[in-house]
Every structure is written in structure tokens, then in C-alpha cells.
Design an enzyme around this catalytic site. Sequence first.
Site, short mmCIF file in Angstrom:
data_model
loop_
_atom_site.label_atom_id
_atom_site.label_comp_id
_atom_site.label_asym_id
_atom_site.label_seq_id
_atom_site.Cartn_x
_atom_site.Cartn_y
_atom_site.Cartn_z
CE LYS A 297 -23.13 33.10 70.86
NZ LYS A 297 -22.31 32.19 71.71
CE LYS B 73 -22.12 41.18 77.79
NZ LYS B 73 -20.96 40.30 78.05
CB SER C 16 -20.24 34.95 69.66
OG SER C 16 -19.16 34.43 70.39
CE LYS D 9 -20.69 34.36 81.21
NZ LYS D 9 -20.38 35.57 80.47
CB THR E 159 -13.72 40.45 74.42
OG1 THR E 159 -14.54 39.34 74.06
CG2 THR E 159 -14.26 41.10 75.67
CG ASN F 144 -9.83 36.14 75.03
OD1 ASN F 144 -10.62 37.08 74.93
ND2 ASN F 144 -9.44 35.44 73.99
#
Length: 419
Positions: free
Chosen positions: A56, A80, A345, A92, A176, A207
Site C-alpha cells: 500500500k 508505517k 485508506s 510507493k 492525513t 493536501n
Amino acid sequence: MADIYEWLEVADDSRHRLGQPKRIHQASLSVRMDDGSLRVFPAWRVQYDDTRGPTKGGIRFHPDVTEDEVATLSFWMTLKCAAVDLPFGGAKGGICVDPKTLSRMELERLSRSYIRAFHDVIGPERDIPAPDVNTNAIIMGWMVDEYAQIERRHVPGVITGKPLGLGGSIGREQATGAGALQVLDMWVKRQHQEPGDLRVAIQGFGNAGQHFARLAHDAGYNIVALSDSQGAIYSEEGLDPAPILRHKNRTRELKGMVYCDDSVCDAAQTQPLSGDDLLELDVDVLVLAALENQITDANADRVRAGAIVEIANGPVSTGGDRVLQDRNIPVIPDIIANAGGVIVSHLEWVQNRMGDYWSGEAVEKQLRRRLEREANACFNLAEEKAIPLRTAAYIQGVGRIVDAMAQQGTQGYFNGHHG
Ligand SMILES: NC(=O)C1=CN([C@@H]2O[C@H](COP(=O)(O)OP(=O)(O)OC[C@H]3O[C@@H](n4cnc5c(N)ncnc54)[C@H](O)[C@@H]3O)[C@@H](O)[C@H]2O)C=CC1
Ligand SMILES: O=C(O)CCC(=O)C(=O)O
């Protein structure tokens, strides 16, 4: 990482496995420009480790993207997801492009071509992309549509951070920033401080930074400085992020803010500032919400903030971290401070797989519950063992990954479905 491995007595096998990415996928994306010319953009998807679940992590569009950067970001995603106990590994993606130079149609063609290039290696049970720097819900919408067209079926769980109409989750866009504020609030409470007494400077107004700024202002923190890639603004009286955001949306930058009509940000109260100076302001909290390596051994000795919150991934370099530790400036690390995004997410992915959608309150409650549990565990470990917060967060994440590796047995990784 050596100290973390020593601490956890990690077996050599697991050290080797965590020492490099499991898979690096690279593609050259050929995209037709509006003027008929063809441009080719290098792109990557790096899947670092999938021991705990499908990989992810976001996709970044930036002119400085390299394979090394994407691989490092995918390693941090792995840590994470484990540090907040999500059933995901880490990945990523990135495209080396300056998206500001593309028209909307060119951006859409580029985004769709990324999915065509990596269609075979992503999927709801394999690897699930999401937004990152310079990508957003609109881009995720094009991407999930491209995936559905190739598959000839709806597959909303292949990408998170989508628009609500395409299976996105309420709350993902602000997750976030909201998560980072929750973690800061928890830390502030532990220091017996009050938000109203704290002056905050924020680097990065995208964001993550925008939502953090808005929510922190509403919670009573005094935001005295903000920056984006073009410049920074400062006000001793405090800034209200809402009109500043309206100005940025109109003009695309903060720099001209001194000319804004709005009473809360007029020339009399707001001074321009350089982005570098913002990092060295005498504030209680410095929030880093832009890119990697903003505080390094070259400027860490000039930081005057009482504490740092890493909303960006890797904004404090290893050398910078050492200097801050020596100076007793606590750093609330990225893998906890910015985990709100990937936590929501995960909630979006769960909703997509159930085919049913939750209220904003339900999403917020689950985000708060998970972050409270995991951030407290990290803060407690750091306090008990008198170690930096980052070391505690890494121990929390690596511990879960190496436990899962051990549970696979010695053959599982090489012969099983993960191979
Ligand atoms: N969007 C998300 O859900 C998550 C983002 N992050 C991390 O947060 C950071 C920011 O991401 P987003 O807000 O999503 O990206 P974004 O593309 O929406 O915003 C990035 C912001 O940083 C600013 N910026 C770039 N260079 C700068 C500099 N030198 N000085 C000051 N500002 C600068 C840009 O002008 C922009 O305002 C990245 O490190 C990203 O990996 C982490 C977790 C989740
Ligand atoms: O929401 C996600 O899946 C990942 C977001 C991300 O890229 C990050 O946390 O750095």
C-alpha cells in the site's frame, strides 16, 4: 536500523529481507501532448515488503522523483502500516514529471498510462495505490476508471483516495491532516500544555498541510507562519488558514498574500518570509508537511522550534535527526504523525470490499480509535525506555513485521504465494 534490529534481536533472515525492496517495477510512459508531440516519462512502482498483506502507498508526480526516492518511500510505507497495525505491506509509486507544465488532458493521459503500465502488478489483494505529492482524488478517479476498463469490471478496491462517487470514503481527503492534529494533541496533553498557548509554523500548504492548518486553527493553536514551494508568510497576530486557502486557490501561491484584501491577512498584519527562514522561526511547534530532507545536518542547529511534527515523509534527514536529538528537540515521527491518511485508506478499501459505505462519524471514530491506541503505545515505549519517539515507532513497526516473517516459516517467503 542497526539499533532497532539489536533491540528486537531480529534474525539475520529478516534483516536481509528488510534490507532491500522485494520488487521494483519501472516503465517509460509515452504520452501524446496536446500539440501532437510525444513525451516519455520515467515511472516506478516499488513494492517493498508484503509479509503483512497487500502492499500500500501513494503515487507521487514530481520532477525530482527517482527510483531511489520511491524505494525509500516504500520502505517507510512498510514501517508505517505495521506501526499502526494495518494488514498491509508497503509500496510507493512515482512519475518523474512536473505536473504544473501539463494541461488537464495531458495529466489525464499520463495518469491512465501509469495504470496501463502497472496494471498487472497492482490489485485489491496485491498492491493498492493512493494519492501523494501532486496527485489527488481526481487523478485517482481516472486511474480507477482505467483499471476498470482494462478489467472490464468494477474494482474500486484497487485504489484509495478516490472521489466519493467512485467508491471513495468520506474523510479520506482530510485524514492525513486530521490524524496529525490528533497525534499532536495527544503529545501536547502529555506535556501538560494547552493548544492556545502554542505558536505553530507549517511548511507545505497542500493536501496534508492545508487540512492540518485549518483543523489546528479551529482547535485553538496559533498558526503564525505558512509556506508553499513559492514562498512563505508570517503574522505575529496569527493566520486564519481559510481565507489564505481561498487566496491560494485563486492565485495558486501564498507569496502574493500581502496584497490580499481580507482583513485577517492584509499587508499590515502579514509579512512575507523566505521558506528557509520559516524553518528557523522561534515557535513552539514546527510542522513539516512538504518533502523529504528539509531539516538536515546543515540547518538543524539553527532550528528554534520546541518540537517538530513530521507530516511529510522523511522531512528530517538522519543527520538532522542526530543534531535535534543532541539538542533535545523532540520529533513526532512521520510513520505515526502522518498515518491518518493510510488508516482511512484502509477504511476505504474495507468499504469497497464490503460494498457498503459508512458515515463520516463512523470513519472518524475508527481513525481516532486506531491512532489513539498506536500513538499512545509509541509514546509510552519512548517514555519507558527513554528513547526517541522515532526509535519507538520503528520498534513498534519492525517488531510486527519480523513476527509475521517468523510466522511464515523459513520456506513461506520463497515458495508461497508471496514469491
Ligand atoms: N496526501 C496524503 O494523504 C499524505 C501525504 N503525506 C506526505 O505529506 C507530504 C505532502 O503531501 P501532500 O500534501 O499530499 O502533497 P501536495 O502535493 O498536496 O502538497 C505539497 C505541498 O508542499 C509544498 N512544497 C513543496 N516544496 C516545498 C518547499 N520547499 N517549501 C515549502 N513548501 C513546499 C507545495 O507547494 C504544496 O503546497 C508528502 O511528504 C507526502 O508524502 C503523507 C501521508 C499521506
Ligand atoms: O493512503 C495511502 O494508501 C498511502 C498514503 C501515503 O502515500 C503515505 O502515507 O505516505
